[in-house]
Every structure is written in C-alpha cells, then in structure tokens.
Design an enzyme around this catalytic site. Structure first.
Site, PDB file in Angstrom:
ATOM      1  N   GLU A 187      34.647 -56.720 -38.068  1.00 23.32           N
ATOM      2  CA  GLU A 187      34.220 -55.387 -37.626  1.00 23.32           C
ATOM      3  C   GLU A 187      32.710 -55.257 -37.585  1.00 23.32           C
ATOM      4  O   GLU A 187      32.151 -54.604 -36.711  1.00 23.32           O
ATOM      5  CB  GLU A 187      34.824 -54.303 -38.517  1.00 23.32           C
ATOM      6  N   HIS A 246      45.796 -47.260 -43.707  1.00 21.65           N
ATOM      7  CA  HIS A 246      46.067 -46.989 -42.301  1.00 21.65           C
ATOM      8  C   HIS A 246      46.144 -45.479 -42.043  1.00 21.65           C
ATOM      9  O   HIS A 246      46.767 -45.051 -41.086  1.00 21.65           O
ATOM     10  CB  HIS A 246      47.383 -47.625 -41.853  1.00 21.65           C
TER      11      HIS A 246
HETATM   12  C1  LIG Z   1      39.127 -55.351 -42.330  1.00 23.36           C
HETATM   13  C2  LIG Z   1      40.409 -55.338 -41.577  1.00 23.36           C
HETATM   14  N1  LIG Z   1      40.391 -55.293 -40.234  1.00 23.36           N
HETATM   15  C3  LIG Z   1      41.539 -55.218 -39.523  1.00 23.36           C
HETATM   16  C4  LIG Z   1      42.743 -55.204 -40.161  1.00 23.36           C
HETATM   17  C5  LIG Z   1      44.040 -55.079 -39.365  1.00 23.36           C
HETATM   18  N2  LIG Z   1      44.804 -56.331 -39.434  1.00 23.36           N
HETATM   19  C6  LIG Z   1      45.806 -56.486 -40.339  1.00 23.36           C
HETATM   20  S1  LIG Z   1      46.421 -58.018 -40.334  1.00 23.36           S
HETATM   21  C7  LIG Z   1      45.403 -58.519 -39.093  1.00 23.36           C
HETATM   22  C8  LIG Z   1      45.455 -59.951 -38.629  1.00 23.36           C
HETATM   23  C9  LIG Z   1      45.154 -60.897 -39.740  1.00 23.36           C
HETATM   24  O1  LIG Z   1      45.297 -62.220 -39.353  1.00 23.36           O
HETATM   25  P1  LIG Z   1      45.123 -63.426 -40.355  1.00 23.36           P
HETATM   26  O2  LIG Z   1      43.903 -63.231 -41.180  1.00 23.36           O
HETATM   27  O3  LIG Z   1      45.193 -64.654 -39.553  1.00 23.36           O
HETATM   28  O4  LIG Z   1      46.346 -63.309 -41.353  1.00 23.36           O
HETATM   29  P2  LIG Z   1      47.913 -63.314 -41.030  1.00 23.36           P
HETATM   30  O5  LIG Z   1      48.320 -61.900 -40.750  1.00 23.36           O
HETATM   31  O6  LIG Z   1      48.131 -64.211 -39.885  1.00 23.36           O
HETATM   32  O7  LIG Z   1      48.567 -63.789 -42.272  1.00 23.36           O
HETATM   33  C10 LIG Z   1      44.589 -57.454 -38.683  1.00 23.36           C
HETATM   34  C11 LIG Z   1      43.599 -57.519 -37.597  1.00 23.36           C
HETATM   35  C12 LIG Z   1      42.735 -55.266 -41.571  1.00 23.36           C
HETATM   36  N3  LIG Z   1      43.864 -55.276 -42.285  1.00 23.36           N
HETATM   37  N4  LIG Z   1      41.557 -55.326 -42.243  1.00 23.36           N
END
Ligand SMILES: Cc1ncc(C[n+]2csc(CCOP(=O)(O)OP(=O)(O)O)c2C)c(N)n1
Lengths: 391, 361
Positions: free
Chosen positions: B64, B133
């Site tokens: 972000e 959220h």
């Molecule tokens: C700071 C932040 N930005 C955005 C999100 C929204 N979000 C939740 S899970 C996700 C994807 C995460 O991907 P990854 O780190 O590869 O982990 P995975 O879900 O694949 O285990 C996003 C963008 C969040 N939880 N926290």
C-alpha cells in the site's frame, strides 16, 4: 539496542563448510526435495543439494508424527470449507494443498519457541496445540481470535499482511533481553513479501542477528495476483542474501524436505542467533476464501497439475512403502482427525454464547469512564429490548 | 433507447465513472491490489484493464505504501492516478505517504505542485466482514489538512462525485460505503453523463475550481429536527425519519457528501429552521468527524437551538466481530431514542448520560 556481541554466524558457518559466503547465503540451485511426487525416495543428486546444502532425512518417528498432523490438517481444512458452504461459518481461508508447510512450521519448533502465523495458517496454529474451536471463532464471527498467545507461544493470526514479521523480530529481541533461549518463526505469503514490513523485518533481524526464521509459503497467488507481479527475483529465497542471511528454497509439498530444511534453520538459529529465510514452493488448491472465484484468474489445468503433487498422498505412499505406516496406524490417524472434525461440526452448529456487553471489557485494562457510560447505554437498550420481546 | 432508466447499483455507477474518466483523459490510470484481472474484490474496476489496456489499469505488487507513494510520483509527472486501497484498515501501511506527502505537497511547494490523486477506500461495517474489514477511518483523513474527503450515499452521487474527484487538482480521499455497494437506483447512465457534463461546464466557465460537491444534500425535508450524516449512515437516518414521521415528528436529513470541505451553510440553514440537531455516523464518536460537526452546530446555531446537539455514533471500541456489529452501529432505534431525548417541551431535561454510571447520575 545494546552493542551486539553475537558472532557472525553466516561467515563461520561458511568457513566450516568450506564454501564461499555467497554460496552459503544463496539457496541451492533448484529446490530441496527428498521424496518424489509418487512417494519414492530421491537420490542425493536428485534432492537438489549442493555443497553446504546437504540435509539428512528426518527420522521415521518424526515423519509419522508429521503425517498424522497432515491428516488432521486436511480434515480441518475440508471440514471448515464445508461448514462455510453450509452457512455455519462466515468465511475460511483454507490451506488445502499447503498442509505440509503448515505442519512443518509448527513441528520444527519446540514448545518454548514462538510462532507468528497469518489468517491462512490455522493448521499450523492447531498443530501447535491451540484448540481448533477457539481458533475458529475468528472465522465464525463471534470474536476476533480470542485465544491466549502465551498458552502455546503462538501469536494470534494476523489479518493485515506482513505486520506479524516485525512482531516476530521483537519477540526474539525480548528473549535476548531476558536472556532466554528461543527461536521465533514468522509465516508470510509470497504476496506479503512485497510489503515494506517484510523488508524492515528481515533487515532488523539480520542487523541484530536474531534467531528468527522467515517462512514464506509461496502458493503462487495473492488473491488474484500472480507471483510474477510480486517479484522478479529468481526466487523469494534469493532475497535473503541482500540482508546478509541464509536463504533456502524447499519443495513445500514435501514434508520430509520441509522438516529437514526448517530443522536445520532452527538448529542454526539456536546455535548462534542468525536469521534464516525459507521459501516453500507450494500451491493454494482452493479459492482465496469462499468469497473469491479463482476461475477468474487461473486455469483448471494448473490446479490439476498441482493436485497431483498433493503433500498428503506423497507422504502416505512413502511411509507405506517403508513399512512404517500400517493400516492400523492410518485408521488411528483418520480417527483422530475425525474427532477434531466432529468437535468443529458440533461447536459451529451451535449458536455461540454471545454477551454484547463484553465488547467493552477488553479495550483497556481498566475501563474508561466513557466506555462505562457506553456500556450502561447498551445494557439499558438490551434490557428494554428483552422487555418488549417478553411483552 | 439509452435514456431508458434501468436499475444501476452503486458499484456499477463507480465502475462507469472510472471508465468515463479514463476515456476522457488518457492520463487517468487506475491501480492497486487485484484491480486488474479480477476487477477488484468488489468488482469496482471490472473490465477496465481489458478495455483500456493494462498500462492504464493494473495490479501492483502487494504494497500500500508503494501504491500511494508511486501515485504521488506519477501525479507529479502529469498523470491522474486513481488508486484503490482494498479495505479501510489496509490503507494504514500507506499512512506515511498519505499524511506526509500527498496531503502536504502543494503546501510545501508554495502551490507549485498539485497532486490530482484519488484514493478510493471501501469503508465501514454492516457487511459481516472479518476483522480489519470494517473500520470507519474518515476522521483520520478529515483531520489532515490538504486532503479532501468525499463520501457518497446514493448511486447518482457515487457516479458524479467520483468523476469530480478525479478531475480535481487536489488529492481526494474517496470513501466508499461498502454496505451500499449493492444499493440500486432507477437512473439512466446517459442522463448522469449529461448531468456531469452540464455541471462541469459550469465549473469551467465560472472558473470555479471550487466545489460542485462541497454542497451538502438535503435528502429529506422536515420541520422538527435535523439529522446530520454522511455515507452509510444516511440510509439509516432516512429510515429513522420515516419511523419518526409515524410518531408525528418531522425529520430533516442532511447528507454531507463532502466531509472536507464542509458545507456549513446547508447545515446551519437546516438547524436554524428546525432548532434541533442530531449528528449520526458509524465511526467511533470520540475525537471524530461527529465531534467536529457537533461543536460547529453548537457554535453557529446557538441562538436557534431548542436543545443541545446530540450524537449517535459507534462505540469507542475496536470494530466488533460480525456477530456483534449490530450492537455497535447506529440503528434506527438508537436514533429514535436520541431524538426522544431532545428537549421537546418546557420540562427540564437531564443531559447527563441517559443511563447512570458508577456514582454519577
Ligand atoms: C496490508 C494488507 N493489505 C491488503 C490485504 C488484503 N488481502 C488479504 S489476503 C491478500 C493476499 C495475500 O496473498 P499472500 O501474501 O500471497 O498470502 P496467501 O493469501 O496466498 O496465503 C490481500 C491482498 C491485507 N489483508 N492486508
């Protein structure tokens, strides 16, 4: 921070192994894998090891204990997935397909070590001994987590991405202050490695030579965004070298390789305090959560390909071929898993005991006068509501 | 044929606004997490990367601060970035960029640099989301000089205000009430487009770089009390007004639309007329936009007030888990109770908390 008296572990280690510092810090070519997708033990050459990157096979007991947790983890994932579909739980980010990484992350640590998990790492948390029903309150929606981190040295699952890695570093710093011996393992997804906190955490840990393992589960997608949008590096494990720590890439669906690689990372951290980055090459078989539709951004052929590399199937075949996993043992493990699933079904099927007034109880150690006022207001509203209902 | 009204969701209105501004100006770019192939987790950017190419609408690495920081550099370089923060609480890693640079660049360069960046943030509760959220984070932004803070409450406003936000040369924090995304209205997109062009022409001819949307909207007229609100709570206020009407109380509802700049005139006119005001917002009330509104109304309308200005807000607690959020969010009942608490006749009213607490009464 006080002047750091830790030895430079990486340099010493490289010297001991008779390899260059770069060779020590950089991951092996390819990745460490011990058991083939069809459950055969790979030859040493096929295991991907290079000088300085040789790993002994975990013991039979270790593999059996790990396999049992795989069976339970898979059952928990699938049970929760079903509960969401039945509307008995609000949401669940499943780690179906990643269970070997989840289980290894928990099993490589001793009880006094600490684990810092994310929302997807329910199976790791359960493997640490936290009550599955307690873990699930978060996804059922009756409390944001709620279990006691100090009971199993397991932090609550972080929803904001990557923030937990800095907490992991801080935990290791506190242990040093208190003169306690402890290894800390922080989990993160490949998407999370793009956050600023990832870089700050690795740098802190390395500068202060803290015993922290950064465990990246590279499951290829951050919601819809593929790995290629997170990094252009040859691997995420390569990122370690720039911070002066060792990195290793391991087959994330191979429990044996995971236990071996993480096991050595823990050992090295315990010996000298150096941090370590481990990347697990794995895949998220289901959608990000039930609210996500994975068909919008990936092909079923890719999913099928990865389904064939299932960690559970691989370990089962290997242990059966070895004669370690008897039918009785398998039945017993399935039984254990069934019990956990049953407890989840039962707990999630019931309306949780909710006291709205508890909302005001855990904001501060001592409630402020304003919160006391607001609590009384809600109590009054609830009393009047129940009166109207009775009338 | 295109003039025919059809039902449009607030989400679709936002999507159309983005597409229209991207067609209007090649320098408008949309980026963030999952906004490309997926079209955003709420599908607000659906189809944009297919239509305009993925140099105009693209997924970034998951960062972000990176998203906000590069938007600032791009704006300095002549682009008009529209960035998406996936959820309210996930904008917090970008705070440094938003507070220290986005808000202050114009000021620090003595007006030589403007940053036409629109930061879209889905916010607020009421959809049963998991933790982090459902924050209402508007007060942080409203507190920061240099940022404009918009929040639409209707489908029409969502379309028109987003287009304005993108055209304005100041940075706009565009707060989207996520519980209203699926709200529908019978409006024609074609009419909305005409409406936008008409108003924009006015802005241009009047050289009024001002604020077509700094005007609050009187969403319902009434005589006895004014509810001042914005974003998701406007809908609750309208429902409360309806319920109050059944009890013989005539309620006026003011929808701010823009929190900063603030249209005090509309608020003052309304409260001067009704003599009573209740401020309603979802965010926790302590040191909030609601506090600011209450103070201003008290100050500006003192001589017309028949009762102190009261507030209905969320409690001062971290946003509750889904099963408990209904106890936290301003409800029709809570608004009605508060209206009842206003001074309605000559009988003295006790304005200490409605419920006695520990020793005080
Ligand atoms: C700071 C932040 N930005 C955005 C999100 C929204 N979000 C939740 S899970 C996700 C994807 C995460 O991907 P990854 O780190 O590869 O982990 P995975 O879900 O694949 O285990 C996003 C963008 C969040 N939880 N926290």
């Amino acid at each position: 921070m006080p002047e750091n008296a830790q030895p430079d572990l990486s340099e010493e280690q490289a010297k001991k192994l008779g390899i260059s510092l770069e060779d020590y810090l950089l991951p092996t070519h390819g990745r460490i894998q011990m058991i083939s997708e069809s459950g055969e033990l790979l030859s040493i050459e096929e295991q991907g090891s290079t000088p300085g990157h040789e790993y002994p096979m975990p013991t039979r007991e270790e593999l059996l204990a790990g396999y049992r947790q795989l069976v339970i983890g898979r059952r928990v994932n699938d049970q929760n997935y079903a509960l969401v579909r039945q509307g008995r739980m609000a949401v669940y980010p499943s780690s179906h397909g990643q269970e070997a990484s989840e289980v290894a992350a928990a099993l490589c640590l001793s009880p006094r070590d600490w684990l810092f998990p994310t929302y997807r790492d329910t199976v790791a948390v359960i493997t640490r001994g936290v009550d599955p029903v307690q873990v699930m309150t978060n996804f059922r929606g009756d409390w944001h987590q709620g279990y006691n981190p100090h009971e199993h040295n397991t932090s609550i699952q972080s929803t904001p991405l990557t923030t937990q890695l800095l907490h992991a570093v801080g935990m290791a710093q506190a242990a040093r202050l208190k003169g306690e011996e402890m290894v800390v393992l922080g989990m993160v997804g490949e998407g999370g490695t793009s956050e600023g906190d990832f870089h700050e955490a690795l740098n802190f840990a390395s500068v202060f030579k803290l015993p922290v393992i950064f465990f990246v589960q590279n499951n290829k997608y951050a919601i819809s965004v593929p790995l290629s949008r997170q990094t252009a590096a040859p691997s995420l494990a390569h990122k370690a070298v720039g911070y002066g720590m060792a990195g290793e890439l391991v087959d994330g669906n191979d429990l044996a390789a995971l236990l071996a690689v993480l096991g050595r990372a823990v050992k090295l951290c315990r010996e000298g305090g150096g941090p370590y980055l481990v990347e697990a090459d794995t895949y998220r078989i289901q959608s990000h959560t039930n609210a996500d539709d994975a068909t919008r951004y990936r092909h079923s052929a890719e999913v099928d390909e990865w389904t064939k590399r299932d960690p559970l199937h691989r370990m089962r075949t290997y242990l059966q071929n070895e004669g370690a996993l008897t039918e009785e043992l398998e039945a017993q493990y399935q039984d254990d898993a069934e019990q956990v699933a049953a407890s989840l079904r039962e707990a999630m099927g019931q309306q949780p005991d909710i006291d709205p007034l508890e909302l005001f109880d855990h904001v501060y150690t001592v409630q402020t006068p304003q919160l006391a006022e607001q609590r009384a207001q809600l109590a009054d509203e609830l009393a009047r509501e129940s009166q109207t209902e009775q009338a | 044929m295109s003039k025919e009204k059809s039902s449009l969701t607030l989400a679709a209105a936002l999507n159309a606004a983005l597409a229209d501004e991207m067609s209007h100006d090649d320098m408008v770019v949309v980026f963030g997490e999952d906004v490309g192939t997926l079209g955003g987790v709420f599908r607000i950017t659906e189809g944009l990367s297919q239509q305009f190419g993925d140099h105009r609408c693209f997924d970034t690495p998951l960062a972000e601060s990176g998203i906000a920081g590069t938007a600032i550099g791009m704006a300095l370089g002549g682009a008009r970035p529209v960035i998406e923060m996936q959820f309210d609480a996930f904008a917090y890693p970008a705070f440094q960029q938003l507070m220290s640079h986005l808000a202050k660049m114009r000021n620090r360069t003595r007006g030589h640099a403007s940053l036409p960046v629109t930061v879209r943030i889905p916010y607020g509760g009421g959809i049963g989301g998991v933790e982090h959220h459902a924050d209402s984070s508007e007060s942080y932004y409203a507190h920061t000089p240099g940022l404009k803070v918009y929040t639409p409450a209707t489908v029409e406003d969502a379309y028109l205000m987003l287009r304005y936000a993108i055209r304005l040369d100041d940075p706009v924090i565009f707060m989207e009430p996520k519980k209203l995304y699926w709200t529908k209205a019978d409006v024609s997109l074609e009419e909305l487009r005409h409406e936008f062009d008409r108003r924009w022409a006015q802005v241009e001819t009047q050289r009024d770089h001002g604020e077509p949307y700094a005007r609050a909207n009187v969403a319902r007229t009434g005589e006895d009390v004014t509810l001042v609100s914005y974003g998701p709570s406007v809908v609750t206020c309208l429902a409360a007004a309806e319920a109050a009407a059944d009890e013989g109380i005539s309620v006026e509802v003011v929808d701010l639309r823009s929190i900063n700049p603030l249209d005090e005139e509309t608020i003052i006119d309304s409260v001067t007329k009704t003599g009573r005001a209740v401020v309603v917002a979802e965010a926790q009330g302590f040191a909030s936009v609601a506090s600011e509104l209450t103070a201003r109304i008290q100050q500006r309308c003192f001589h017309s007030l028949a009762a102190p200005v009261l507030r209905v807000t969320g409690f001062d607690i971290p946003f509750p888990p889904p099963m408990l959020e209904k106890y936290h969010l301003p409800s029709v009942d809570r608004i009605m109770d508060t209206i009842d608490d206003l001074q309605w006749d000559d009988t003295p009213v006790d304005y200490s908390p409605r419920v006695a607490v520990g020793g005080r009464s």
